[in-house]
Design an enzyme around this catalytic site. Structure first.
Site, PDB file in Angstrom:
ATOM      1  N   SER A 103       0.802  -1.181   0.088  1.00 24.83           N
ATOM      2  CA  SER A 103       0.027   0.152   0.074  1.00 24.83           C
ATOM      3  C   SER A 103       0.871   1.116   0.057  1.00 24.83           C
ATOM      4  O   SER A 103       1.601   1.560  -1.015  1.00 24.83           O
ATOM      5  CB  SER A 103      -0.878  -0.066   1.250  1.00 24.83           C
ATOM      6  OG  SER A 103      -2.046   0.853   1.083  1.00 24.83           O
ATOM      7  N   GLU A 208      -1.789  -3.057  -7.765  1.00 31.55           N
ATOM      8  CA  GLU A 208      -3.160  -3.291  -7.265  1.00 31.55           C
ATOM      9  C   GLU A 208      -3.411  -2.017  -6.501  1.00 31.55           C
ATOM     10  O   GLU A 208      -2.854  -1.023  -6.660  1.00 31.55           O
ATOM     11  CB  GLU A 208      -2.764  -4.240  -5.906  1.00 31.55           C
ATOM     12  CG  GLU A 208      -1.779  -3.815  -4.846  1.00 31.55           C
ATOM     13  CD  GLU A 208      -2.252  -2.925  -3.877  1.00 31.55           C
ATOM     14  OE1 GLU A 208      -3.492  -2.962  -3.545  1.00 31.55           O
ATOM     15  OE2 GLU A 208      -1.365  -2.228  -3.276  1.00 31.55           O
ATOM     16  N   HIS A 279      -4.925  -5.782  -0.951  1.00 31.62           N
ATOM     17  CA  HIS A 279      -5.524  -5.920   0.118  1.00 31.62           C
ATOM     18  C   HIS A 279      -6.537  -6.814   0.167  1.00 31.62           C
ATOM     19  O   HIS A 279      -7.785  -6.517   0.216  1.00 31.62           O
ATOM     20  CB  HIS A 279      -6.195  -4.210   0.234  1.00 31.62           C
ATOM     21  CG  HIS A 279      -5.381  -3.249   0.449  1.00 31.62           C
ATOM     22  ND1 HIS A 279      -4.540  -2.577  -0.721  1.00 31.62           N
ATOM     23  CD2 HIS A 279      -4.946  -2.283   1.553  1.00 31.62           C
ATOM     24  CE1 HIS A 279      -3.868  -1.792  -0.280  1.00 31.62           C
ATOM     25  NE2 HIS A 279      -4.025  -1.479   1.000  1.00 31.62           N
TER      26      HIS A 279
END
Length: 306
Positions: A103, A208, A279
């Site tokens: 992230s 992602e 995630h």
């Protein structure tokens, strides 16, 4: 016994009970866990002010641990990039430390790759993967392989739609010794035009994101496309894009629409989906900045870096 150093370079940890539960789980799994003294610091939405978080990164680099593991993502690392202790980070990696996260940690990973050529690892985070009701067995096993220095690769099943879109893959296809890089799409796109985005040519780019509607995902991909980043890659690997809500206004515009559009813009560059990363509970670990072999055999996709 692998040693872990837990630190907070991005967002603040709000649930202290869950934090303690996650640390206990790692200790019960056989890890020697050290917790940074500012791991639970809080300043606005951050895990401490900028100076606090920079000092935590420096302590992680000096810790001598096998793995430096972030508590969580959120936001906060991009604003630190001009001041990261790049030499200390690179020296710790050279000694064998694995810097691991996902992230917001993408900013850290791409910056140290661009500035020092230092490879890191995209993987789990403490709160994302050990603080919940259960720990995913595959995620835990992949992380344990990394912590013990025995991880050599990852694999997943090629979705049928990918085989139909890229018939050459199903017939057998491989790349050898190409750099793997990437991470969170929003963070990566935000580094375009800065000295913190690696100029990777002929690589395999994995992406992602979370909480981004498909039209926003397409907009971010368009930025990378127009900047020439995507066309310079040998393949794109798409992980999880989740936790968004479609609306009646979309009229059929969805994530699959974006993938089909992306493939049309990149003839000759395979766009492979289904990568178990993002995630989501089940995630593999991926080297960021290391050469890999990418092999597709039938519906089996394999990444090797051992």
């Amino acid at each position: 016994m692998p040693s872990l150093y837990i630190y907070s370079p991005s967002g603040a940890v709000r649930d202290r009970a869950a934090f303690r539960r996650a640390v206990r789980r790692l200790q019960a799994a056989g890890y020697d866990v050290a917790v940074d003294p500012a791991a639970l610091a809080s300043h606005q939405r951050f895990a401490g002010d900028d100076e606090t978080r920079l000092a935590a990164i420096e302590r992680a680099a000096a810790s001598g641990a096998d793995v430096a593991l972030t508590t969580r993502g959120g936001y906060g690392l991009t604003r630190l990039l001009p001041r990261l202790p790049y030499d200390e980070i690179a020296a710790a990696a050279q000694r064998g430390m694995a810097w691991v996260g996902l992230s917001d940690f993408t900013a850290f990973q791409l910056a140290v790759l661009a500035q020092r050529g230092t490879a890191t690892w995209a993987g789990p985070a403490l709160m994302e993967d050990w603080a919940g009701e259960a720990v995913d067995e595959i995620t835990a096993a992949c992380f344990d392989d990394l912590a013990r220095g025995v991880g050599e690769g990852a694999g997943w099943r090629l979705p049928r739609a990918d085989g139909q879109a890229h018939p050459e893959l199903s017939a057998g296809w491989r790349l050898e010794g190409v750099p793997l890089w990437g991470g969170n799409l929003s963070i990566l796109a935000g580094l375009v035009g800065t000295p913190y985005l690696p100029a990777v040519e002929g690589g395999v780019l994995f992406l992602e994101d979370v909480g981004e509607h498909p039209y926003r995902i397409e907009r971010l991909l368009t930025q990378l496309l127009l900047a020439g980043v995507l066309a310079r890659q040998r393949a794109l690997l798409l992980g999880a894009f989740n936790r968004f809500t479609l609306t009646p206004h979309d009229r059929g515009f969805r994530l699959e629409t974006v993938v089909a559009w992306l493939r049309a813009q990149l003839p000759g560059v395979p766009v492979v989906t289904g990568l178990p990363f993002g995630h989501v509970p089940t995630k593999v670990v991926l080297p960021v900045g290391r050469p890999v072999d990418l092999v597709v055999e039938g519906r089996d996709v394999l990444l090797f870096w051992g």
